[in-house]
Design a protein around this motif. Structure first.
Motif, PDB file in Angstrom:
ATOM      1  N   LYS A   1       0.848  -1.188   0.000  1.00  0.00           N
ATOM      2  CA  LYS A   1       0.000   0.000   0.000  1.00  0.00           C
ATOM      3  C   LYS A   1       0.887   1.243   0.000  1.00  0.00           C
ATOM      4  O   LYS A   1       1.229   1.781   1.049  1.00  0.00           O
ATOM      5  CB  LYS A   1      -0.931   0.002   1.213  1.00  0.00           C
ATOM      6  CG  LYS A   1      -1.967   1.117   1.176  1.00  0.00           C
ATOM      7  CD  LYS A   1      -2.910   1.019   2.352  1.00  0.00           C
ATOM      8  CE  LYS A   1      -3.967   2.115   2.306  1.00  0.00           C
ATOM      9  NZ  LYS A   1      -4.896   2.036   3.458  1.00  0.00           N
ATOM     10  N   PHE A   2       1.251   1.697  -1.191  1.00  0.00           N
ATOM     11  CA  PHE A   2       2.066   2.900  -1.329  1.00  0.00           C
ATOM     12  C   PHE A   2       1.169   4.108  -1.582  1.00  0.00           C
ATOM     13  O   PHE A   2       0.171   4.020  -2.288  1.00  0.00           O
ATOM     14  CB  PHE A   2       3.050   2.773  -2.495  1.00  0.00           C
ATOM     15  CG  PHE A   2       4.119   1.741  -2.293  1.00  0.00           C
ATOM     16  CD1 PHE A   2       5.050   1.888  -1.281  1.00  0.00           C
ATOM     17  CD2 PHE A   2       4.187   0.626  -3.106  1.00  0.00           C
ATOM     18  CE1 PHE A   2       6.041   0.933  -1.087  1.00  0.00           C
ATOM     19  CE2 PHE A   2       5.168  -0.331  -2.923  1.00  0.00           C
ATOM     20  CZ  PHE A   2       6.096  -0.180  -1.912  1.00  0.00           C
ATOM     21  N   TYR A   3       1.570   5.228  -1.009  1.00  0.00           N
ATOM     22  CA  TYR A   3       0.880   6.484  -1.282  1.00  0.00           C
ATOM     23  C   TYR A   3       1.655   7.330  -2.285  1.00  0.00           C
ATOM     24  O   TYR A   3       1.186   8.381  -2.697  1.00  0.00           O
ATOM     25  CB  TYR A   3       0.675   7.271   0.011  1.00  0.00           C
ATOM     26  CG  TYR A   3      -0.430   6.716   0.869  1.00  0.00           C
ATOM     27  CD1 TYR A   3      -1.714   7.249   0.823  1.00  0.00           C
ATOM     28  CD2 TYR A   3      -0.200   5.637   1.714  1.00  0.00           C
ATOM     29  CE1 TYR A   3      -2.737   6.730   1.603  1.00  0.00           C
ATOM     30  CE2 TYR A   3      -1.217   5.112   2.495  1.00  0.00           C
ATOM     31  CZ  TYR A   3      -2.479   5.660   2.435  1.00  0.00           C
ATOM     32  OH  TYR A   3      -3.494   5.138   3.203  1.00  0.00           O
ATOM     33  N   GLY A   4       2.831   6.863  -2.654  1.00  0.00           N
ATOM     34  CA  GLY A   4       3.618   7.603  -3.627  1.00  0.00           C
ATOM     35  C   GLY A   4       4.758   6.771  -4.167  1.00  0.00           C
ATOM     36  O   GLY A   4       5.248   5.851  -3.507  1.00  0.00           O
ATOM     37  N   VAL A   5       5.146   7.078  -5.400  1.00  0.00           N
ATOM     38  CA  VAL A   5       6.335   6.493  -6.023  1.00  0.00           C
ATOM     39  C   VAL A   5       7.127   7.650  -6.608  1.00  0.00           C
ATOM     40  O   VAL A   5       6.608   8.411  -7.435  1.00  0.00           O
ATOM     41  CB  VAL A   5       5.980   5.480  -7.128  1.00  0.00           C
ATOM     42  CG1 VAL A   5       7.257   4.950  -7.780  1.00  0.00           C
ATOM     43  CG2 VAL A   5       5.149   4.330  -6.572  1.00  0.00           C
ATOM     44  N   ILE A   6       8.368   7.802  -6.160  1.00  0.00           N
ATOM     45  CA  ILE A   6       9.197   8.932  -6.572  1.00  0.00           C
ATOM     46  C   ILE A   6      10.515   8.406  -7.120  1.00  0.00           C
ATOM     47  O   ILE A   6      11.171   7.576  -6.489  1.00  0.00           O
ATOM     48  CB  ILE A   6       9.471   9.882  -5.389  1.00  0.00           C
ATOM     49  CG1 ILE A   6       8.158  10.311  -4.726  1.00  0.00           C
ATOM     50  CG2 ILE A   6      10.257  11.103  -5.850  1.00  0.00           C
ATOM     51  CD1 ILE A   6       8.348  11.161  -3.491  1.00  0.00           C
ATOM     52  N   SER A   7      10.908   8.888  -8.279  1.00  0.00           N
ATOM     53  CA  SER A   7      12.166   8.471  -8.894  1.00  0.00           C
ATOM     54  C   SER A   7      13.346   9.184  -8.246  1.00  0.00           C
ATOM     55  O   SER A   7      13.206  10.289  -7.712  1.00  0.00           O
ATOM     56  CB  SER A   7      12.147   8.775 -10.395  1.00  0.00           C
ATOM     57  OG  SER A   7      11.084   8.106 -11.036  1.00  0.00           O
ATOM     58  N   THR A   8      14.503   8.566  -8.307  1.00  0.00           N
ATOM     59  CA  THR A   8      15.695   9.165  -7.706  1.00  0.00           C
ATOM     60  C   THR A   8      16.153  10.413  -8.456  1.00  0.00           C
ATOM     61  O   THR A   8      16.888  11.231  -7.897  1.00  0.00           O
ATOM     62  CB  THR A   8      16.856   8.150  -7.682  1.00  0.00           C
ATOM     63  OG1 THR A   8      17.037   7.608  -9.005  1.00  0.00           O
ATOM     64  CG2 THR A   8      16.565   7.012  -6.716  1.00  0.00           C
ATOM     65  N   ASP A   9      15.724  10.573  -9.706  1.00  0.00           N
ATOM     66  CA  ASP A   9      16.124  11.760 -10.466  1.00  0.00           C
ATOM     67  C   ASP A   9      15.094  12.885 -10.380  1.00  0.00           C
ATOM     68  O   ASP A   9      15.160  13.859 -11.126  1.00  0.00           O
ATOM     69  CB  ASP A   9      16.383  11.400 -11.933  1.00  0.00           C
ATOM     70  CG  ASP A   9      15.165  10.780 -12.616  1.00  0.00           C
ATOM     71  OD1 ASP A   9      14.147  10.553 -11.922  1.00  0.00           O
ATOM     72  OD2 ASP A   9      15.239  10.514 -13.834  1.00  0.00           O
ATOM     73  N   THR A  10      14.141  12.755  -9.447  1.00  0.00           N
ATOM     74  CA  THR A  10      13.140  13.804  -9.260  1.00  0.00           C
ATOM     75  C   THR A  10      13.792  15.068  -8.700  1.00  0.00           C
ATOM     76  O   THR A  10      14.542  14.992  -7.724  1.00  0.00           O
ATOM     77  CB  THR A  10      12.041  13.330  -8.285  1.00  0.00           C
ATOM     78  OG1 THR A  10      11.389  12.186  -8.838  1.00  0.00           O
ATOM     79  CG2 THR A  10      11.013  14.428  -8.038  1.00  0.00           C
TER      80      THR A  10
END
Length: 216
Positions: free
Chosen positions: A105-114
């Motif tokens: 149950k993730f509320y977000g997925v963020i890339s390392t290059d964000t």
């Protein structure tokens, strides 16, 4: 018990800074965790912790946990069940990322290059109860889903309902969805209520893996 780098002048036991969002950084690499802490802590509305021992759970109660795939093996959600979990995507294959989305149950997925400013925006979005997935990532996932995930249930949703599921998966609010579809916000709420009943879910976050399953 060992916690590093709590951003407060009063020590690690002072974890109740009024108005601040407490973020636990729980990554497989302590070095990456501290680097991420520097990025997040640039925003004064966040109070950050780098956990190097799960026994630190009784010391504080984070609002969010930032994890990577390595930290998931330690089941951080069981230690901090009330926290919202955000996944750092370190370049995972799409099949593996989809599998994680379907089983956690993730509320977000963020890339390392964000960019740092977008990282802060993502954290604020999650704090408001919304879902955040980088636009490029969600588009790639929705259009390149592996064949072993069958689009079961699509026939139960109208075209407009499928559009709404896709918009929710991208983190749009009801007002924004209404503007995109040229309908009233109340109509959006009605559609969402029907979607919840049709697919047997109780929260917006559960619609993210649904969007992937439906290949919307």
């Amino acid at each position: 018990m060992h916690i590093t780098g709590v951003k407060t002048e009063r020590g690690i036991m002072d974890i109740s800074s009024a108005g601040k969002t407490r973020i636990l950084i729980n990554l497989g690499s302590a070095l990456l965790g501290r680097a991420l802490q520097d990025v997040i802590s640039a925003n004064p509305s966040f109070e950050t912790f780098v956990a190097t021992d799960s026994r630190s759970s009784h010391v504080f109660d984070p609002h969010h946990i930032v994890v990577d795939v390595h930290a998931l093996a330690k089941d951080p959600q069981s230690h901090w069940p009330n926290a919202k979990m955000i996944l750092i995507d370190t370049g995972l294959p799409e099949d593996e990322l989809i599998s994680l989305l379907l089983h956690h149950k993730f509320y977000g997925v963020i890339s390392t290059d964000t960019p740092p400013e977008m990282f802060s925006k993502a954290l604020h979005t999650v704090s408001k109860g919304q879902i955040w997935i980088d636009n490029d990532k969600i588009k790639a996932l929705l259009h390149n889903q592996p064949s072993h995930l069958k689009p079961a249930g699509r026939a139960n949703l109208s075209k407009k309902e499928q559009d709404i599921v896709a918009f929710i998966a991208q983190g749009l609010k009801n007002k924004e969805i209404a503007q995109r579809l040229c309908i009233s916000e109340q109509t959006v709420k009605t559609h969402i209520s029907r979607i919840f009943k049709k697919v047997d879910v109780v929260s917006r976050s559960q619609l993210v893996p649904l969007a992937l399953k439906l290949r919307i």
